[in-house]
Scaffold this motif. Structure first.
Motif, short mmCIF file in Angstrom:
data_model
loop_
_atom_site.label_atom_id
_atom_site.label_comp_id
_atom_site.label_asym_id
_atom_site.label_seq_id
_atom_site.Cartn_x
_atom_site.Cartn_y
_atom_site.Cartn_z
N SER A 75 0.82 -1.17 0.11
CA SER A 75 0.05 -0.05 -0.09
C SER A 75 0.89 1.14 -0.23
CB SER A 75 -0.98 -0.12 1.19
OG SER A 75 -1.89 1.17 1.15
N GLU A 109 -6.22 7.30 -8.93
CA GLU A 109 -6.40 6.32 -7.94
C GLU A 109 -5.50 6.25 -6.96
OE1 GLU A 109 -9.26 4.38 -7.26
OE2 GLU A 109 -10.27 5.60 -9.04
N THR A 110 -4.10 6.50 -7.27
CA THR A 110 -2.91 6.62 -6.40
C THR A 110 -3.17 7.77 -5.31
OG1 THR A 110 -1.48 5.39 -7.87
CG2 THR A 110 -0.50 6.61 -6.01
N LYS A 134 -6.02 9.39 -4.67
CA LYS A 134 -7.25 9.33 -3.71
C LYS A 134 -6.83 8.12 -2.57
CE LYS A 134 -11.21 8.12 -5.95
NZ LYS A 134 -12.11 7.49 -6.76
N LEU A 135 -5.96 7.21 -2.74
CA LEU A 135 -5.11 6.39 -1.68
C LEU A 135 -4.70 7.16 -0.91
CD1 LEU A 135 -5.01 3.46 -0.79
CD2 LEU A 135 -2.95 3.17 -2.15
N ARG A 144 -7.03 9.14 1.40
CA ARG A 144 -7.72 8.23 2.44
C ARG A 144 -6.55 7.83 3.49
NH1 ARG A 144 -9.87 5.49 -2.14
NH2 ARG A 144 -8.19 3.70 -1.80
N THR A 145 -5.38 7.63 3.11
CA THR A 145 -4.19 7.25 4.26
C THR A 145 -4.04 8.32 4.81
OG1 THR A 145 -3.38 5.51 2.50
CG2 THR A 145 -2.08 6.24 4.36
N PRO A 165 -12.58 9.87 -2.60
CA PRO A 165 -12.82 8.60 -2.37
C PRO A 165 -14.07 8.05 -2.01
CG PRO A 165 -10.98 9.87 -1.03
CD PRO A 165 -11.74 10.84 -1.82
#
Length: 710
Positions: A355, A425-426, A428-429, A432-433, A652
């Motif tokens: 991740s 998408e990266t 967005k990750l 979120r993280t 997200p």
């Protein structure tokens, strides 16, 4: 009130100017090589709004107040003088052993648990620069072994010949009887008068830290000596810059104790983390003036995410033995938790969990995030926010920084390849993280102290606080979050709100209740004599800075514990003197109540005895502060504000782009309500209203984010 307050952070320098009935904020990138340059730019930005020249403004303000990370940066970079230490014979290993915990202190929990790979930090004082001196004072302050003055002269000469640029004296039990430390300084000046040795400082441990605990007191003095030159030259440059621009009053420096003082009355160690502590002070003023109740202060800047707790009733959370960088020290500092989660936090691929890992390393202000186009190559949180559509490339930091989306995309491509995800998408990750990291940090800090997040108002400030407020709240499980007035420079607001204050403390062995003899403490004269001495020290500090003795107020704080427990609890005493057994019983009752609130009712154990370990006196002069009012959501709705455009943004939980309404600074008008998704871009910060959330602008530019029917 005419006042300038400044928070010099790792990425941005924030400036807040109170000019009569007007409050103006300014920001600029921090110039680490010369802090005055970043300050001048931030102040010039504020002065342009006031239409006042910088020299004209500085000649009229009542004070200029600084909170700075200069000391923090010096520790990180290990930039400081070569230090020599004099210790009591037999205690040479106290400093390098670091209580056998130096391998883990100051590290994240997962690193502390990784014992096989544990390593101690590079010592500030290497073992060859520590010298033993023949002397000894016992725990009662009685001289057990008289100081060998010939030995002292030899050891000082050895350290000077070895290249010592600062000297530290840390003798055992010197806080009880400092006679030997004081005599060493006299000998030092006899051997090396100032005209021969120049400006080499000698610091005495009993003057830096007043509590027992040899290692923590020694490290406090060593770190103070290590930071002395950096702080002297850095803050001295700022003061000279003020003089050159027409300011002729003493420069004030914020302390991590929650107070401030003139530069000549400030120890270097007191300035570490003073910026984030200033934000907590502003949160406290906001809570008291508006009746918000308990608040948790969260500051998301460019480098870090800082968390502090402010509860009703005046109880302050202090760290009395905080870990600064990698070392335990012995100074009272407002409790603060710092996470490596800022706009400049660097994002890496986590191979173990396949991740992304965010922070704690930061790109800072130079080179900064990749999108700053200043040479940064690694992906950061700010790059992710730009790729998701949240930031306006041409209107970031009031247009002073033009963002390059192509650079941000290039930085994220390699990370996306390792994750086998698209760039968006990266990003967005990453969002979120980082939101989850900050929310988990808040929840952990509150729940370990017995609180629930839903019982607190979360304040989101700092340059990136309003941008991530909704994401943090969603993970935290709360439905309301407040971006306070002047949220982008809120710590600078707090820097201007602090009282001038000094804290003095002394270790003691005082038994309030002896369970074996069934007796209560009755030696009131000795206790009161200690309090009077601490008050005298604080009074002398403040009178030296120009205050009248009658304007000084005092607060008595006492560290207490049951029997031989290691855990101590600070109690703010209702009285400044003990005059009767009734006062003793009242103090015990306060301790009983406070202990139950902290560890659970029924956990008290008076049958083990009740002891006082530290007496602490805060001496302060109350100063005028910025006023906060009308920031609650009163249900009214103001004039409708039309969007200035739309932009496709990515969130997200949503597969594709979402058309998002755009608003400018006009959306800060009181009573404005906006349903998400929306973006409000102002010269100082960006407010992101995620889908399912609602935005409400209250008075003074405060903004509420609410979800559902709240």
């Amino acid at each position: 009130m005419k006042r300038v307050s400044v928070d010099i952070g790792g990425t941005f320098t924030d400036c807040f100017v109170a000019w009569g009935d007007r409050n103006i904020q300014g920001k600029a990138l921090t110039t680490h090589h010369n802090l005055a340059l970043g300050f001048n730019e931030a102040l010039a930005n504020a002065c342009s709004e006031l239409d006042v020249a910088v020299p004209a403004l500085l000649s009229q303000v009542d004070s200029v107040r600084y909170a700075t990370t200069l000391g923090t940066n010096a520790l990180i970079e290990r930039k400081g003088p070569r230090i020599g230490a004099l210790v009591t014979t037999g205690f040479k290993s106290t400093i390098p052993l670091s209580r056998a915990r130096g391998y883990g202190e100051g590290l994240p929990e997962e690193a502390q648990m990784d014992i096989p790979n544990a390593s101690r930090p590079e010592p500030i004082v290497p073992i060859p620069m520590i010298r033993e001196v023949r002397e000894r004072v016992d725990y009662l302050g009685q001289i057990f072994w008289h100081l060998d003055e010939d030995d002292v002269r030899s050891r000082i000469r050895e350290l000077v010949d070895a290249g010592a640029e600062a000297l530290v004296v840390a003798f055992t039990n010197s806080v009880v009887n400092p006679a030997h430390e004081l005599r060493v300084r006299e000998i030092f000046l006899e051997e090396y008068p100032a005209h021969l040795l120049g400006a080499i400082p000698m610091l005495l441990s009993h003057q830096v830290a007043g509590r027992k605990g040899e290692y923590a007191r020694s490290m406090s003095t060593i770190m103070d000596a290590f930071l002395h030159a950096t702080m002297y030259h850095g803050l001295g440059t700022l003061e000279l810059n003020l003089r050159a621009n027409g300011y002729d009053k003493p420069m004030l420096v914020n302390h991590n104790s929650g107070g401030m003082a003139q530069l000549n009355s400030t120890d270097a160690l007191q300035t570490v983390h003073s910026g984030p502590v200033s934000g907590i002070a502003a949160s406290e003023h906001l809570m008291v003036q508006t009746g918000l109740g308990n608040v948790v202060a969260t500051d998301m800047g460019g480098t870090s995410f800082d968390i502090g707790i402010v509860v009703e009733g005046g109880v302050k959370y202090y760290d009395f033995n905080p870990v600064i960088d990698r070392w335990l020290v012995s100074i009272p500092m407002v409790h603060l938790v710092t996470l490596g989660a800022g706009g400049g936090s660097i994002c890496n691929y986590d191979r173990l969990f396949k991740s992304v890992k965010v922070g704690p390393q930061s790109a800072g202000s130079d080179p900064g995030p990749a999108c700053y186009d200043r040479g940064g190559l690694q992906p950061t949180v700010t790059d992710a926010d730009l790729l998701l559509g949240y930031l306006d490339p041409s209107n970031y930091a009031n247009g002073h920084i033009k963002l390059n989306a192509r650079r941000a995309k290039q930085a994220f491509e390699d990370l996306g390849d390792e994750l086998d995800m698209s760039v968006v998408e990266t990003a967005k990750l990453v969002k979120r993280t980082v939101d989850a990291n900050m929310a988990n940090g808040i929840a952990t800090e509150l729940r370990t102290r017995g609180y629930e997040p839903r019982d607190f108002t979360v304040l989101a400030y700092g340059g990136n606080g309003p941008l991530h407020a909704c994401g943090i709240a969603a993970v935290l499980g709360v439905d309301r979050i407040l971006a306070p007035p002047f949220s982008a420079v809120f710590s600078a607001v707090g820097a201007g709100n602090m009282n001038q204050m000094h804290i003095h403390e002394i270790s003691t062995w005082t038994t309030l209740f002896d369970p074996n003899l069934k007796q209560f403490f009755s030696d009131y004269a000795s206790f009161n004599a200690n309090v009077e001495e601490l008050e005298r020290r604080g009074r002398d500090d403040l009178v030296r800075q120009g205050f009248e003795a009658g304007d000084i107020a005092y607060r008595l704080e006492i560290d207490m514990r049951y029997g031989n427990q290691r855990v101590q609890t600070a109690v703010v005493s209702d009285v400044l003197r003990l005059k009767s057994q009734r006062d003793v019983l009242r103090l015990i009752d306060q301790f009983h109540t406070r202990y139950g609130e902290r560890f659970g009712e029924g956990s008290q154990s008076p049958e083990a005895g009740i002891r006082i370990n530290t007496i602490r006196v805060c001496s302060y002069v109350v100063q005028s502060t910025a006023s906060f009012s009308g920031i609650q959501d009163d249900g009214r709705e103001g004039q409708r504000v039309e969007p200035v455009g739309t932009r496709a943004c990515h969130f997200p939980g949503h597969d594709g782009p979402v058309e998002t309404r755009l608003y400018d600074v006009g959306a800060l008008a009181e009573g404005t309500r906006i349903d998400g998704p929306a973006l409000v871009t102002t010269p100082a910060t960006t407010y992101l209203v995620e889908p399912g959330w609602r935005y409400y602008a209250a008075a003074q530019g405060a903004v509420w984010f609410t979800r559902g029917g709240h």
